[in-house]
Scaffold this motif. Structure first.
Motif, PDB file in Angstrom:
ATOM      1  N   THR A 203      -7.169   7.667  24.626  1.00 52.68           N
ATOM      2  CA  THR A 203      -6.835   8.185  26.045  1.00 52.68           C
ATOM      3  C   THR A 203      -7.437   9.567  26.294  1.00 52.68           C
ATOM      4  O   THR A 203      -7.284  10.377  25.565  1.00 52.68           O
ATOM      5  CB  THR A 203      -5.467   8.027  26.456  1.00 52.68           C
ATOM      6  N   LEU A 204      -8.304   9.656  27.322  1.00 52.25           N
ATOM      7  CA  LEU A 204      -8.977  11.062  27.619  1.00 52.25           C
ATOM      8  C   LEU A 204      -8.120  11.196  29.103  1.00 52.25           C
ATOM      9  O   LEU A 204      -7.940  10.397  30.064  1.00 52.25           O
ATOM     10  CB  LEU A 204     -10.451  10.659  28.120  1.00 52.25           C
ATOM     11  N   PHE A 205      -7.654  12.638  29.073  1.00 58.05           N
ATOM     12  CA  PHE A 205      -6.715  13.193  30.053  1.00 58.05           C
ATOM     13  C   PHE A 205      -7.436  13.865  30.903  1.00 58.05           C
ATOM     14  O   PHE A 205      -8.239  14.819  30.359  1.00 58.05           O
ATOM     15  CB  PHE A 205      -5.462  13.629  29.715  1.00 58.05           C
ATOM     16  N   SER A 206      -7.234  14.076  32.144  1.00 59.04           N
ATOM     17  CA  SER A 206      -7.722  15.322  33.030  1.00 59.04           C
ATOM     18  C   SER A 206      -7.045  16.365  32.547  1.00 59.04           C
ATOM     19  O   SER A 206      -5.930  16.365  31.817  1.00 59.04           O
ATOM     20  CB  SER A 206      -7.631  15.127  34.472  1.00 59.04           C
ATOM     21  N   ARG A 207      -7.399  17.452  33.026  1.00 58.91           N
ATOM     22  CA  ARG A 207      -6.525  18.830  32.423  1.00 58.91           C
ATOM     23  C   ARG A 207      -5.293  19.148  33.161  1.00 58.91           C
ATOM     24  O   ARG A 207      -4.539  20.018  32.843  1.00 58.91           O
ATOM     25  CB  ARG A 207      -7.559  20.171  32.748  1.00 58.91           C
ATOM     26  N   ASP A 208      -5.129  18.376  34.193  1.00 55.49           N
ATOM     27  CA  ASP A 208      -3.808  18.403  34.724  1.00 55.49           C
ATOM     28  C   ASP A 208      -2.812  17.124  34.390  1.00 55.49           C
ATOM     29  O   ASP A 208      -2.069  16.595  34.961  1.00 55.49           O
ATOM     30  CB  ASP A 208      -3.741  18.629  36.296  1.00 55.49           C
ATOM     31  N   ASP A 209      -3.607  16.240  33.199  1.00 49.47           N
ATOM     32  CA  ASP A 209      -2.867  15.375  32.525  1.00 49.47           C
ATOM     33  C   ASP A 209      -2.643  14.029  33.109  1.00 49.47           C
ATOM     34  O   ASP A 209      -1.771  12.992  32.835  1.00 49.47           O
ATOM     35  CB  ASP A 209      -1.062  15.952  32.295  1.00 49.47           C
ATOM     36  N   GLN A 210      -3.674  13.946  33.802  1.00 49.16           N
ATOM     37  CA  GLN A 210      -3.623  12.703  34.218  1.00 49.16           C
ATOM     38  C   GLN A 210      -4.429  11.475  33.348  1.00 49.16           C
ATOM     39  O   GLN A 210      -5.662  11.864  32.873  1.00 49.16           O
ATOM     40  CB  GLN A 210      -4.507  12.397  35.613  1.00 49.16           C
ATOM     41  N   PHE A 212      -7.142   9.331  32.450  1.00 56.21           N
ATOM     42  CA  PHE A 212      -8.262   8.997  33.284  1.00 56.21           C
ATOM     43  C   PHE A 212      -9.214   8.025  32.733  1.00 56.21           C
ATOM     44  O   PHE A 212      -9.476   6.934  33.295  1.00 56.21           O
ATOM     45  CB  PHE A 212      -9.141  10.341  33.490  1.00 56.21           C
ATOM     46  N   LEU A 213      -9.557   8.250  31.477  1.00 51.91           N
ATOM     47  CA  LEU A 213     -10.671   7.064  30.823  1.00 51.91           C
ATOM     48  C   LEU A 213     -10.254   6.923  29.181  1.00 51.91           C
ATOM     49  O   LEU A 213      -9.184   7.710  28.993  1.00 51.91           O
ATOM     50  CB  LEU A 213     -12.062   7.765  30.807  1.00 51.91           C
ATOM     51  N   ALA A 223      -8.840   4.484  31.584  1.00 52.55           N
ATOM     52  CA  ALA A 223      -7.285   4.339  31.114  1.00 52.55           C
ATOM     53  C   ALA A 223      -6.199   3.509  31.404  1.00 52.55           C
ATOM     54  O   ALA A 223      -5.500   2.897  30.799  1.00 52.55           O
ATOM     55  CB  ALA A 223      -6.746   5.985  31.050  1.00 52.55           C
ATOM     56  N   ALA A 224      -6.352   3.486  32.805  1.00 53.94           N
ATOM     57  CA  ALA A 224      -5.461   2.430  33.374  1.00 53.94           C
ATOM     58  C   ALA A 224      -5.725   0.749  33.009  1.00 53.94           C
ATOM     59  O   ALA A 224      -6.912   0.753  32.894  1.00 53.94           O
ATOM     60  CB  ALA A 224      -5.556   2.560  34.799  1.00 53.94           C
TER      61      ALA A 224
END
Lengths: 296, 350
Positions: A203-210, A212-213, A223-224
């Motif tokens: 899982t790849l997260f955005s820098r605010d922890d969402q 994403f991919l 990611a979803a």
């Protein structure tokens, strides 16, 4: 129900699983309430989830259990060796074939095949052309809104089935670059099959922890998990014949049962396992919105 | 063997700049969701296209029209009208991705030259052969995924002319097979002709730094003084296994100067410059610099004929050729992130 019985398909395993895990997975599918099982490698030509001689054995067991078996082919074909592998698969598939690159259509032309989700079929003219070359089933590209699928379905070539990616992390993109190897500072040519450590991708997260991919070798996924179990009535009304469930390493039997219930019992609310992957569910593509959106 | 230089033009002034600075061909698109640079303020009306074609043809330069989205039933008619318009205007080639539109163009305008767009996603000779056999395409633009060795092998197996990217923004994903933008924003190159569209971009000044978002998704965050780039989603910084980095690609440009002689010796027909969204000044400068590079490269090939330029080095580089430092510096100054990469041409990038 309005007369047409929708089928359930299990897509190809998109990750590098251990051989034992893959064999167990297919053994379990023999007894699962699904109609079609796609086998083979779509993502990376270096991976060997199963040995070449394993596949016919798995196919045989599934067919004995009454399943339709289809061999999927690589989505990104670059090297001559990959073309040669594709030719061998086409020649030995006995017409049980999913094309994921135009090279397959070129080589197999005239023989029946499933037009896979990685062929760009966006309109009637292209769908008719593909059917004239032997496509008997069309798996819609993931970004197509259901309204477009319905429009194509209404004018579909005679006998053509329509399949939709209904469950799983969405296969969104391919690259020459292996992102999994790169994330471990490994060269692609000496990757050590590091992707084998991630049975559902990284899982790849955005820098605010969402979330994403998802990195899966040369493939990038959402990611979803796209989950269309609440949309069975709309899918049926749009003329969709088959729902594809994309394998994940955990709770997959429960996912199959939830979809089977949703298909067989009008109005029933399927009991779904809690998502085991970060990212939750999404269904935005269905409505022509950003794929990541979720109406639930 | 000389390489043809194919340059981008999003506007009439950019077209003139490309023509004046040494392009052999210019590619343009019509306004609306018909091509992969469907940006506000960009692209040609029919009248502008006619003016541009006259200007180019008077100077011996050809004009290609890109119609490289995949139309849905709702946008199909826009696609066929665009083909009819291009034929009416006497363009030198139509760049298509969608097989349905290819069928239409080949049936209605058999004399119109067809090129397979990079969005057609053909990465091997069999895929290209399908489009040649079915629609008579005369050229294919290769996605930015093949190494120089793979390009050379492919050229040997096909009768179709091959065009490859030489300079400009770098697509990390196989063109035509990327739905990242529609996943994040609902708009994609295939469907709407856009990637990471401007209408979905938001910039925020926060205590943590300047942030760029795409439809609300944080693509990057910049420390004070750090240069910020357009939030193309595959070039953002993300967290993977607790490390924050450019997990897909850095903000950098493709520059194939180092392998130009290899590409030429392989039989590649044309070098394409990305950037129809760029200013006329940029297009003029890049065209001029690449013209110089191609001329130098051709001169080097004439001076050292034979096997020295066949490109047998494992990394694809060729000994007798080193692009002049001032040329590379000038191109870097124009490049995204002010740095360049050989991308997939160079195997270790992959």
């Amino acid at each position: 129900m309005n007369g047409h019985r929708m089928k359930l398909a299990v897509g190809p395993i998109l990750y590098l699983w251990e051989r034992r895990a893959a064999l167990d997975f297919y053994a379990a599918l023999c007894d699962a309430p699904v109609d079609i099982v796609y086998l083979g490698e779509v993502v990376c030509s270096k991976r060997r989830v199963l040995q070449r001689e394993d596949w016919p054995m798995v196919a045989h067991a599934l067919e004995n259990a009454g399943k339709e078996v289809v061999y999927s082919t690589l989505a990104l074909i670059e090297a001559e060796s990959e073309l040669a592998t594709m030719v061998r698969i086409v020649d030995t598939s006995g017409g049980r074939l999913e094309a994921n690159d135009m090279a397959v259509v070129q080589y197999a032309a005239g023989r029946p095949f499933v037009a896979g989700p990685h062929l760009n079929i966006y309109n009637d003219a292209t769908l008719q052309w593909m059917a004239a070359h032997g496509a008997r089933r069309w798996v819609a590209p993931v970004e197509l809104p259901l309204a477009t699928i319905a429009a194509l379905g209404a004018a579909r070539p005679a006998g053509l089935e329509i399949e939709v990616f209904a469950y799983g992390r969405l296969p969104l993109a391919f690259s020459a670059r292996c992102f999994t190897a790169r994330s471990h500072d490994l060269p692609k040519d000496d990757c050590g099959f590091i992707c084998g450590n991630y049975p559902d991708g990284i899982t790849l997260f955005s820098r605010d922890d969402q979330p994403f991919l998802t990195l899966n070798g040369i493939q990038t996924q959402s990611a979803a998990v796209q989950n269309l179990s609440d949309n069975v009535a709309e899918l049926r009304a749009a003329g969709v014949d088959i729902l594809r469930l994309s394998p994940q390493s955990r709770d997959f039997a429960a996912v199959i049962h939830a979809f089977r219930t949703a298909l067989d019992t009008t109005g029933a609310v399927a009991t779904f396992p809690e998502p085991s992957l970060p990212g939750g569910y999404c269904d935005g593509y269905l409505r022509g919105e950003a794929g990541i959106e979720h109406a639930g | 063997m000389s390489l043809e230089l194919v340059c981008p033009a999003g506007t009439l002034p950019a077209l003139r700049a490309a023509v004046d600075h040494g392009a052999d061909a210019v590619y343009i698109g019509f306004r609306g969701a018909t091509n992969a640079r469907n940006f506000p303020g960009l692209n040609f009306s029919e009248v502008e296209a006619a003016t541009g074609i006259r200007y180019a043809h008077a100077r011996g330069v050809r004009v290609f029209v890109a119609l490289n989205i995949y139309p849905s039933p709702a946008t199909w008619q826009i696609g066929t009208e665009t083909i009819d318009r291009a034929a009416r205007l006497g363009v030198d080639a139509l760049i298509l991705a969608d097989p349905g539109l290819m069928r239409y163009a080949a049936d209605r305008h058999p004399a119109l030259r067809l090129h397979l767009s990079v969005q057609g996603s053909a990465t091997n000779w069999r895929a290209i052969e399908l489009y040649r056999r079915e629609f008579g395409i005369q050229r294919a633009v290769l996605p930015r995924v093949l190494s120089v060795t793979q390009v050379a092998r492919l050229v040997k197996r096909t009768a179709v002319e091959i065009e490859v990217f030489g300079f400009g923004s770098l697509c990390v994903m196989v063109e035509g097979r990327c739905a990242l933008s529609s996943y994040a924003t609902g708009h994609s190159p295939n469907s709407q002709g856009v990637c990471s569209p401007a209408h979905a971009v938001r910039w925020d000044e926060t205590p943590a730094g300047r942030e760029s978002r795409l439809n609300g998704i944080l693509i990057d965050r910049y420390a004070p003084g750090e240069a910020a780039g357009y939030p193309t989603l595959c070039k953002g910084r993300f967290r993977v296994n607790d490390v924050v980095f450019h997990a897909l690609e850095e903000p950098t440009s493709l520059n194939a100067l180092d392998v130009l002689p290899t590409l030429a010796a392989s039989g590649v027909k044309a070098i394409k410059v990305e950037g129809r969204q760029r200013s006329p000044a940029y297009v003029g400068q890049v065209t001029g610099l690449l013209r110089r590079a191609l001329d130098l490269c051709a001169a080097a090939a004439r001076a050292a004929p034979g096997d020295e330029l066949t490109g047998n080095a494992s990394d694809g580089s060729i000994e007798p050729w080193a692009p002049p430092a001032d040329l590379l510096a000038a191109l870097d100054a124009l490049a995204e992130g002010r740095t360049h990469t050989l991308g997939a041409y160079h195997r270790p990038w992959q």
